[in-house]
Structure formats: C-alpha cells, structure tokens
Design an enzyme around this catalytic site. Structure first.
Site, short mmCIF file in Angstrom:
data_model
loop_
_atom_site.label_atom_id
_atom_site.label_comp_id
_atom_site.label_asym_id
_atom_site.label_seq_id
_atom_site.Cartn_x
_atom_site.Cartn_y
_atom_site.Cartn_z
N CYS A 294 0.95 -1.15 -0.74
CA CYS A 294 0.10 0.10 -0.28
C CYS A 294 0.23 1.31 0.71
CB CYS A 294 -0.71 -0.11 1.15
SG CYS A 294 -2.37 0.96 0.64
N HIS B 196 -3.89 -5.54 0.43
CA HIS B 196 -2.83 -5.76 1.82
C HIS B 196 -3.04 -6.83 2.53
CE1 HIS B 196 -2.40 -1.49 3.45
NE2 HIS B 196 -3.59 -1.60 2.74
N GLU C 91 -1.11 -8.89 4.82
CA GLU C 91 -1.53 -8.70 6.01
C GLU C 91 -2.58 -9.30 6.86
OE1 GLU C 91 -0.58 -5.90 4.80
OE2 GLU C 91 -1.06 -4.44 6.04
#
Lengths: 265, 749
Positions: free
Chosen positions: A87, A218, A220
């Site tokens: 990001c 993302h 994660e």
C-alpha cells in the site's frame, strides 16, 4: 535472521505486518525511519508497511522516498535482499524509482494516481477484491502460488491507480505481476473488477530478479482464516462458513519469504 | 459568547471582583452546557452505571468495562461516546473529523490503544432546491470521518446512517471510540496522590496552540444562528490525524517508559475549554492546584492573546502530570526520539507549569498574573432549573390498521426497497478502512454487529453496534428503550452476550419544557431497558460513558427528532461461533421470532395508512429478554445458520437483507409463505423487536420456542431459483433477485 518493518511518521499497518512475520516464525522489528544505517545492517529483509507516511504531502510516498533510509534500502534491493512494499509502501517504492526496473535509464517508471472508474475519480475504496498472479515462480514472495489461483484480498487506498511511463515494457515483461480479476478469474478493465483504474489491472509487481515486490492490496489482512469474509462467492469463504478454513491465503507469501531467508542467509 | 448576564453576576459575587479576560473565558467554557451538564445532570443520575464488571465508571475521560481474563491479565474495553453535531453542520469535513479526533483522544489518555470507532450519522432529506446543501453535508461528513480515521489507522466498526427532514438544518454526527487496555495499566484523568510527596510538573504536547476552536464549548451550547456564521466557523477546530498518529506512537513509548520506572501520572486530553479546562480538571480532581506559565506553551502565532492560548480548542493536544525528575525524559521522547518539531512547525512537547499543594488555579503570562482563582470557584457546581411539560402518549393500539385506498402491498414492498433508509449503505462505509490492525472478524454490512478479535492469541471476540431510531416524536420513552433493545439484539444476533452500553443524547433546546420532557423520557427508557434486558442476576447492563447534546434545532426553532443513540458492546467466547445475516444454502427454514403488533406510528408504513393507532413500536422487556436468551441458546446448540434482527423496516427488510447479503449478491432464492397470517401488514412491516433465524433443524427450534413460550412462526424456505416469492392469504408477489439487487445497490458506486 531478522526482518525490519520500517515505521515512517504516519505508517499505520506496521503492527499487523510485524505480527504476520512473527506468526510464520520470522523474527522482526519495527525500525523507525530516523534509525542509523548501522542499526539496519543486520536485517535480511525489509518491509515498508501501509499508512499515510508524511501525510501524503505532495503525493503519497514522495517524502518517504527521499529519506536516507530509502537510499539504504535501494542498495539492499540491488544486492538481492527481499523488500516488500504494501500500500503506502508500494507508493514509496514507486516514488523512489526502485520499481519497475524494466529500463534502468528511467528514474521513475510508474506512479500511483487517484482511484478512477471508467469515467471519473471515485475516492477512497475499502473493499475485498480478487487478484491473479502472473509468473508466480518469478518472485521469492509468490513462488508458493499458482498462476491459476484467484485470491481474495483487501484494498484500502485512495491512490492505487498504476500508471506506467512505458506501457510496452510492462506488457512484454515476464516479471511477476499481481492482476485484478473477478471472482472466477476473468480479467476485465471495468469497475469493480478493476477497482481503481490501474493500467493492465495492475495490483502489484516485482522487479526482474523477483526480490522486490510492491503491491497496493494488503496481504497481512488475508493471513488468518477469520480475515476472509463469510459473504464472498469464493471457495475460501465457503470453507470458512463450514468451519474448515484454517489459514488465510496470503500466509503462503510470508512463509515463502521465511523459507527464502532461511535458505539464503 | 454564552455567559448570560445572570452568570456574570454570579461570577462577580463569587470572586468579589470583575473576572480578568482569561478568567471570563474559563468560566464561559466551564459553565457551558457542554462542559457542566447543567441541565442534564440531575436526570442522568437515573441511569444505571454501576455493576461488578465496571472497572472505571462515569467521571473520567472514558468509562472502562472488564472484557476478558487471558494469560493472567484482565483485559478491559474503554469507551468514549461523543457528538459533534454543530461543528459538522457548519464545516462538515472539519467538524466530523474533529469529532472522531476528540473522541479517540478520550480513550488514548486512559492509556488504552484505540481498536475501533463507530459512528451514527443523521442527515436531512433533500426537498427540491430548498435545501441543496443537505447532500453536500452528507458527502462531506463522510469524507471528514474517512479523512481522520483512515490516516490514524483506526478501523470503522460499523454504525448507522439515518435520514429525516428534522435534521435538514442540524445533522447529527455521533462517534464512539473503543480502546483495549489491561486493567493494571489504567491511567487516571487526575494528578496522583504521589504529588503530595514529590514535585509534579504539567507537560503539554501536541499540535502548536492556535486560535481554532476558540469559544467552541459555548458554541456547542447554543442554537445555530445564521447571522453568526463567521464567528461560528472560527469555533470549529482543525484536525491533523497524521500528527495524531505520530503522537499515538510517542505516547506508547512514554507509557512503556513510565511503566518500567513504575511512575504514576495523570493524563488528560484537551477538548472543550482547551488548556484551562484540562489542566484545572487534572489538578482539581486530584485535590491539587496548578500554576501555569503561558509563555511556555508552544504556539503557532506570537500575536495570540492569553485568553486564546488558555482556552482555544486546538486539536491533537494532551496534558500530562509527571514527576519533575522525569519531565526531561518525557520531553525527549516527543521532541528528540520522534522528532516531532521536525514534522510540524512548533509542534512538540513543553513543560508549561507545576502542580501545587495550594488549591489555586494561577496563570502567568509575560510576567503578569492573568488568572488567579480558588479551585473551589472553578468547581462550583452550576445547575440550571429546567422544567418538563408532560403530554399523553398512547401505549396501546386499539384500531385495526388500514391501508390507504388503491395502494397495493407490492407497491409498498417496492417503495421500501427504493428508500435510502433501507438500501445498502456501502456508499457510506466503502470510504472507511474497516480492517486496519488486522482484528476484524465480521465486517460492517454483513451482520447486525461487527466482531473483532482484539486480544492476540485469544479467540474471544468483541461485538459492537450503534443504534437509534425515529420514534421520538410520538414516544420519546420508546426512542430510548428501543435504541437500547435494538443495540442489544444486534449483539445477540452474532452470538455475543452484552457487556456494556454508552449513550449520546441528542435533543433540542432544554429550556423548552416540551423538549426537556422528551429528554427525561428518553433517559427513563434507556434506564429501564438497561436494567431489564440484563442477563445478570443483580446488575444491569451498565452504562459506562455518555454525552448530551442539546440545542439541535432547525432554523424555525423546531427540535430534531429526539435522538438517543446507543452503543453496545458484547463478548463472544469463540469467534468461530459468530454467524452473519445472509442465507447461503438451499432448503434452510426461516423462522420469525417475536410477536408482531400493529404499532405503526413513526414507522415506514405510517404514510400508507388511513387508519391506525398513534402508537410507536413498544419494547416489551420480558418478551425481548426471552427472545434474546433463545437466540443465544440456539447458538450454543449449533442450531443456527444465519440470524438477523427485526427493526426498522420490519420483517420485509430483514428477509430482503438475508437474501441479498452485504454485496447484494444472492446465493439462493426464498419462498415466504405468510398465507396463514391474519395481519399481513403487521407480519411484514411491524418494527417490534424480534429476529429472523435460518435453521436446518426446525423441529428443535420449534420445541425450544414452545418450551420458553416465545411467539414464533415458520415463514419460509430457501430455494435454488434466484427469486423471492411471497404468498399471503390473498395474493402472491414475486421478485427477480437480479432486479432486487439493482434496487438495493442503487446508491452504491
């Protein structure tokens, strides 16, 4: 054998990124932007996490890309160390010129423009989308995926619209790319399959040697079973509803990084 | 300026002299409705705030409830619930953003980490060209919330968006912020006792003090006046979430340092009344005084007057009372380790004064004493006498509801689908990051509550919901009781047990007896629901935090619909148990839980009725409690596939949402058989509390309902065809789900 998660003023995804690294068994530290280079020299990998570093002043990622620490990370990237930008980290890698590396004469080969649909700007988007990976074997981050996988992932950005200086080089490149698709893997340019107007539906890309990955979505946030929403029309969501999903799809990316670091250093 | 002649007279009597300009503005802020709760305090005492589970009750910047014991630690949830209505009406981006900013500061200063925010947004309804900025306000309020929460890295965990013409001149923006904290790490909003035996200093850190928000507290305590637009604009603060994010990290470093050194501190955020209010409250609540040196305050402009430095409401600032021996270490964390002065001109930390044993509040500025007050003077309890004028409120429906002539049931169903009240709200929440921090388990829009997993290595979930309704004009008591009951249903609906509530009470001018009656009734409704819907043998569901916002009116002086907003939090032992609203499989049976009543006043059906009783949907505590218990039991025995509560829009909207899901992408169709229903209007559109559940084991569900004497009915089955068919005693209606999905998604991009 540790990974550094770089904390810029305004980063805000550093803790869950750290957690993702720890969960797969990598030791990792949050390292502030103003750290001495000596403090960084022992790390075997670098992650630039999501956030709004330096308030997106001028343009997202610009100020961070000019910091001494990015000079150091650029050297490390050229030496083959793993570097992952997520990001805002992706925006920083773009602004620093580390990616793409198709043409060494171009100092900055891509930029991240404000999100657009076919006609107009449409602002910040927080949503679940799907990506496919082109040449997953080409990168140390994506080698555990297949090119037929359609993988759900969350995006969260206002400026994720990839624009390339030389489109032809992007099109003919064989380096690893993450491409937005729909839930069955079809790639069309229209919204919402392409959520931000990116050229080539680009969601992320690697350098030619595969050790640097910049991605707007993302990973994660797709680490654990409970990250995958129940409502998606996707096999992983169906597994979650049945209570048999054990991991999120992106855990493999962090595992691959772990294995690479253990194999290499 | 809000100090009345009477206030000023009283101040002169107390001081036996004229107040200095600085003193004047201190009183202006502290005696405002916003800070003093002078109208509401006696009524708010009726609310049940005490329970065994409460770690810190009302009185400090946030309330704190115990959540879960894990690895020998007592984890708690801190909640602050605030409104920022007037600023959002005047400058919607800044107003809404600083609403979020102020609310999260209240949680950070307890030592907690903010794990999420919720917002309740009430907007006007556009009516031709008459009020063209209604839509602009909506758009910009949403932008303001996104502009703040996204950079700060705090997820938006749901909330609600309502529309009503009474909000045309006065939108409502309510925010709740939730924090996670270990009980042993709670920091109080006052100077600790330790300051009796060693010197303590006051550190101010944050954005440099400027003139923004000067007079903000008294501005929020007055009706908006078009003629004063320019002064009003100055009273709205300016946000900086970027700087706040850096301060949050620096605060973490400070708290770690202080914990390692076992140092007690007092910590407070700066809100209404700025430096003056925060530092005086910090000292006074600890039983101390304070001497400040305004020359030490970091300011943006050397021309600022002392009263502006002392009382402006510049955002992103905190005050900390720290032992003198450790002040330098703390200053260094902000100014050197985090290099804050390099990130923003004049921002950073400075030591602005000392804690004194003498109970006075003194401010020095350029070698002059500009404020010298006895602490007792500042803490003088102000209160205003308010009167309420009761009116008769119908509670029992006696007339059979009749539709207007020539209106078809099918048309009403379609109008509901096209209403912004019922449609998908993804056009609002797609702007808000809902998963930063990586804890989100059930996302906004897919269930009645959002669920997160806040403690690492624990499978315990926290369910959160924020609710209000539009029943207040007919039945202000029900507005309060229903807001509580709905927020609790939403928590139950994902399989969680309610832990605590907070409230934000939005009303008109309390000096008007009819408005004050509405307010009193709302509080009573909240009280009764919190007491009677608790599963605990002796404790209520405690109300641990709250806020009152008065003077919400239209230009003509009409109050907004009485709008008590409730935030509820609950606990689910294993996040894997949580279910959502959508039905995903064929041959699942849908059951309606909870009796329907013809109580249609202020419901969405009201405009279509020619005859009906003027009764708003009543909350029947005994029935609701039994229904809530049933749903949790069904969860326990794994008898539920999906669950959705019935509230605004009735069963019709509930089943549509269960079929369409968050995306508006149905997996199956539905056949509803309501042919046995003798009151089809109540069956489809009654907004009385209840649930629609989906199950594979209808016999077991039926048996439990009957054992516990809970009104229920099998209403239909899911089918493979992507259609919704509704059979009533007299007709069959049918919708193609693709069309329905388009209608439901019509406001989304």
């Amino acid at each position: 054998m540790s990974v550094a998660v770089i904390q810029f003023p305004g980063s805000n995804c550093e803790y869950e990124t750290l957690h993702s690294l720890n969960v797969v068994g990598l030791s990792a530290d949050i390292v502030p932007w103003n750290s001495d280079h000596l403090d960084l020299s022992t790390y075997k990998g670098f992650v630039l996490p999501g956030g709004f570093s330096f308030q997106d002043r001028v343009r997202a990622g610009v100020v961070s890309s000019k910091l001494p620490i990015l000079g150091f990370i650029k050297e490390r990237a050229l030496d083959g160390y793993p570097v992952l930008g997520i990001c805002n980290g992706c925006q920083i890698l773009a602004e620093s010129g580390i990616l793409p590396d198709y043409n060494p004469d171009i100092s900055m080969g891509m930029g991240l423009a404000p999100n657009m649909n076919e006609q107009s700007y449409h602002g910040f988007v927080c949503d679940w989308v799907y990506v496919k990976i082109k040449n997953p074997q080409g990168s140390l981050f994506t080698r555990y995926f297949n090119d037929t996988d359609v993988i759900p992932i969350q995006i969260n950005h206002g400026e994720g619209n990839f624009k390339f200086f030389n489109k032809e080089l992007v099109q003919t490149s064989t380096s690893t790319q993450l491409i937005y698709s729909d839930e069955i893997g079809d790639v069309s340019f229209s919204y919402p399959t392409n959520p931000n107007g990116s050229e080539f539906n680009m969601a992320g890309l690697c350098n030619q040697s595969g050790n640097v990955l910049a991605m707007m979505p993302h990973p994660e946030r797709g680490m654990f079973w409970y990250h995958i929403p129940r409502y998606l029309n996707h096999d992983l969501s169906s597994q979650r509803r049945k209570g048999v999903l054990t991991d999120g799809p992106w855990k493999k990316m962090f595992e691959s990084l772990r294995d690479y670091i253990q194999e290499t250093y | 300026m809000a100090l009345s002649d009477n206030d000023l007279k009283q101040i002169k009597e107390i001081l036996k002299r004229d107040p200095s300009p600085v003193e004047y503005y201190i009183f202006d802020a502290m005696w405002s409705e916003h800070c003093s709760y002078k109208s509401s305090k006696p009524i708010l005492k009726r609310l049940p705030t005490k329970a065994e589970s409460v770690a810190l009750g009302i009185g400090e910047d946030s309330g704190i409830v115990r959540f879960h014991n894990h690895d020998g630690e007592s984890y708690c949830i801190a909640i602050s619930h605030e409104s920022h209505n007037h600023p959002s009406q005047i400058l919607p981006i800044e107003g809404a953003a600083t609403g979020v900013g102020g609310c999260v500061r209240d949680v950070y200063c307890m030592g907690a980490d903010v794990i999420g925010v919720l917002n309740s947004l009430h907007f006007g309804v556009k009516n031709g060209s008459d009020n063209f900025f209604v839509e602009e306000i909506e758009e910009k309020v949403i932008q303001g919330i996104a502009d703040y929460g996204n950079p700060l890295g705090v997820p938006v965990l749901g909330g609600e968006t309502l529309y009503h013409s009474s909000y045309n001149d006065n939108c409502l923006v309510n925010v709740a912020a939730l924090g996670l904290i270990k009980e042993k790490n709670i920091i109080h909003s006052y100077v600790p006792k330790q300051a009796e035996s060693e010197p303590y200093k006051i550190i101010l850190f944050g954005k440099p003090t400027d003139s923004t928000g000067f007079g903000g507290a008294s501005f929020s305590s007055d009706t908006l006046d078009e003629d004063n637009k320019e002064t009003n604009v100055g009273a709205v603060q300016v946000h900086d979430p970027f700087l706040k994010r850096v301060f949050v990290e620096a605060i973490k470093a400070c708290l770690t340092y202080l914990e390692e050194e076992s140092i007690e501190i007092g910590f407070k955020d700066l809100g209404a009344g700025g430096i003056a209010c925060a530092t005086s409250e910090l000292a006074v609540s600890g039983g101390f005084g304070v001497a400040l040196d305004l020359d030490k305050v970091l300011i943006s402009d050397p021309r600022l007057k002392p009263e502006v430095i002392a009382c402006s409401e510049t955002q992103e600032r905190f005050a900390m009372a720290v032992p003198a021996t450790h002040t330098q270490a703390i200053l260094d964390i902000f100014n050197k380790q985090f290099q804050i002065p390099d990130l923003h001109p004049q921002a950073g930390a400075s030591c602005i004064g000392v804690v004194t044993k003498e109970k006075t509040y003194k401010i020095n500025y350029q070698s002059n004493i500009v404020c010298d007050l006895d602490v007792a003077t500042i803490t003088t309890q102000v209160h205003a006498d308010r009167y309420s004028q009761p009116r008769i409120i119908e509670k029992e429906a006696t007339i059979n509801a009749e539709l207007n002539k020539n209106i078809l049931l099918e048309d009403i169903c379609n109008t509901y689908l096209n209403s912004k009240l019922n449609a998908s709200k993804r056009y609002v929440y797609r702007f808000f990051d809902n998963a930063v921090k990586g804890n989100t388990v059930i996302y906004p829009g897919e269930a009645d509550a959002v669920v997160i997993k806040p403690i690492p290595d624990s499978k315990t979930g926290l369910a959160v919901s924020m609710d209000s309704n539009l029943y207040g004009n007919t039945d202000p008591y029900t507005a309060g009781a229903y807001a509580v009951s709905e927020s609790i249903r939403n928590i139950i609906s994902v399989g969680a047990t309610p832990l605590a509530l907070t409230d934000c009470l939005n009303y008109g001018n309390p000096e008007k007896p009819t408005v004050f009656f509405d307010f009193e009734q709302g509080v009573d409704g909240i009280r009764d629901a919190a007491n009677q819907l608790s599963f605990h043998k002796s404790d209520p569901i405690p109300i641990i935090s709250g806020n009152v916002s008065f003077y919400n009116e239209s230009k003509q002086g009409n109050a907004v619909v009485p709008s008590p907003v409730i935030c509820a939090v609950g606990k689910i032992d294993d996040i894997a148990m949580a279910k959502t609203s959508q039905v995903f499989n064929e041959n699942v049976t849908l059951v309606r839980i909870g009796k329907r009543y013809e109580e249609f006043a202020q419901t969405q059906l009201e405009p279509y009725l020619s005859e009906y009783s003027n009764v708003a949907p009543q909350v029947r505590f005994d029935q609701e409690k039994k229904q809530n218990k049933l749903v949790l039991d069904l969860y326990k025995d794994n008898l539920l596939e999906s669950c959705h509560d019935i509230s605004m829009g009735g069963l019709w909207v509930s089943v549509v949402e269960m079929i369409l899901g968050e995306r508006g992408k149905p997996f199956v169709g539905l056949e509803l058989d309501l042919s046995k229903s003798t009151h089809i209007l109540a069956e489809l559109f009654s907004e009385n509390g209840g649930y629609v559940i989906a199950t594979y084991n209808i016999d077991a569900v039926k048996q439990r309902c009957e054992q516990q004497q809970i009104d229920n009915d099998v209403i239909g089955n899911t089918i493979s065809n992507k259609q919704l068919r509704v059979k009533t005693a007299t007709e069959t209606m049918q919708w193609d789900l693709d069309d329905m999905s388009r209608q439901w998604n019509q406001f989304n991009p």
